[in-house]
Every structure is written in C-alpha cells, then in structure tokens.
Scaffold this motif. Structure first.
Motif: not given
Length: 241
Positions: A57-62, A139-144, A146-152, A157-159
């Motif tokens: 019922a709740h898919a993991e993202n990402p 592993t580290v830089l891909r968020g919801p 599969w959006t790219f996020f810098w480490p800082w 979900h708002s981008f």
C-alpha cells in the motif's frame, strides 16, 4: 642468481629475487585477516541500512537497488534498459576477462611500477572511479522520484519540474557516433611509435580501443544529458542510444 663476467673472471652477483611462497603469500594472508577483523568490528557499531518490511500500500520513494547495483540503476537515467542493464554489464565483465590477453606487456610483472605502466593503470583506475561515482550518486544523491540532490540539500517532494529533454536529429546522431569511434580508433596510430598501441596486433588494438572508447562515450553521453538535456543521440523505433 645472476652471474656476469668481469675482467676475465666470473663474478657472482647477489640475487634480490624471492619466492612468492612464503614471502608474498604470507603477507597477503595477514593483510586479509587484518581487513576481515576490521570489517567485523566495524559491523558491530554500524548497522546495515535495512528498511522496513515491504508494504504494497505504500511504495518506497525512491525505490533503490542495493548499493552494488546502484550504478546500473543510475545508468537507467541516461540509457535504455537494454544498454544499462545488459550491454554495459556484459562489456565490463568481458573486458575484465580479456585484460590478460589484450595487455601482454611484461613490464610490471612481479613488481609494482607506475612509470612503466602509466596508460594501463590510468585507464583501469578511471573506469574504477567512474563506476563508484555512479554508485555514490545512485545511493546518496538520488532522492524522491530519482531527483538529484546535493549532499547539503534536504530531500523534498517539492522541486521545480526538470527541463524537457530532446533527441538529436537522426543523421546528426549517426554522424556523431560514427565520427567519435572513427577518430578514436585512428588518433592513437599517430602517437609516437613505441607506445602501447603500436605493440598490439589489429584485433587486440580494435578490442582495446573499442572498450576504452565505449567507457569514454558512456561518460560523454551522461554529460550531454546533464549539460544539454539530450536524451538520446540516436532515437529510432527499434533502438535508442
């Protein structure tokens, strides 16, 4: 033991060679034990990054693959599944298997040297670092989504919506790909003689350069996607590159 004739007499020189067993094998075995003990103690203090039980019922993202497959998953951003999931891993495995047959340079056998094996070491380390860079990004830089996020940056979900992607015109894409491999295959032949390329027969030369150019082209395709929003160089109903 090396013996040389010096001024009409036989001179016995000191032999600085040693047997692999036990001199080298024992040191490697001790190093393996020390590393194993270090990993064991490290595992006592750092838990494995396990998630909760899967919930339909709740898919993991990402949804991410294990870290050792994160590089392949990251490649899916830039390439079709047939390349990222089949061709690229196959080329890596086959290329590693062919290394002893493609590079039969006797220099560096039995001893460590960088000066005599600069090209081989640089190429291997470049591929090694490139792969682990993909693993780190996935592993580290891909968020919801599969959006790219810098480490800082904080995952959110708002981008902003990503820029639209476009494909190169088919004639231009074919010309670019053919030109890349043609120039890449011919250019080393104009380098000064005595280098690695001039010591290879035509089959080993073609295989070596094909693998190197494919590695460079893979990185180049990623740069085109990130810098110019180019999705595919060649886009057809049958195959996309």
């Amino acid at each position: 033991m090396e013996i040389r004739r010096h001024e009409g007499e036989l001179a016995e020189l000191k032999d600085d060679r040693v047997f692999t067993w036990p001199n080298l094998v024992v040191k490697e075995f001790l190093a393996a034990i020390i590393v194993t003990i270090g990993i064991l103690f490290y595992s006592f203090y750092v838990d494995a990054p396990l998630s909760e039980l899967a919930d339909p019922a709740h898919a993991e993202n990402p949804a991410k693959a294990p870290w050792y497959f994160a590089g392949l998953q990251e490649q899916l951003v830039y390439f079709d599944p047939w390349y990222a999931g089949v061709v690229l891993p196959s080329l890596i495995v086959v290329g590693l298997m062919l290394l002893p047959y493609l590079d039969n340079n006797p220099k560096g056998n039995g001893y460590f040297t960088f000066r005599e094996r600069k090209f081989a070491i640089v190429v291997f380390l470049s591929g090694y670092v490139f792969w682990y860079l993909l693993v780190y990004i996935g592993t580290v830089l891909r968020g919801p989504y599969w959006t790219f996020f810098w480490p800082w940056q904080e995952w959110t979900h708002s981008f902003p919506a990503p820029a639209p992607l476009h494909n190169l015109p088919l004639p231009l894409g074919i010309a670019l790909l053919v030109g890349f491999y043609t120039v890449g295959l011919l250019f080393p032949l104009y380098i000064k003689k005595g280098t690695l390329f001039h010591n290879l027969d035509i089959i080993r030369y073609a295989l070596t350069m094909g693998l190197i150019l494919t590695m460079i082209g893979t990185a180049g395709k990623m740069i085109l996607r990130l810098a110019f929003n180019i999705k595919y160089i060649i886009a057809t109903p049958w195959i996309n590159i």
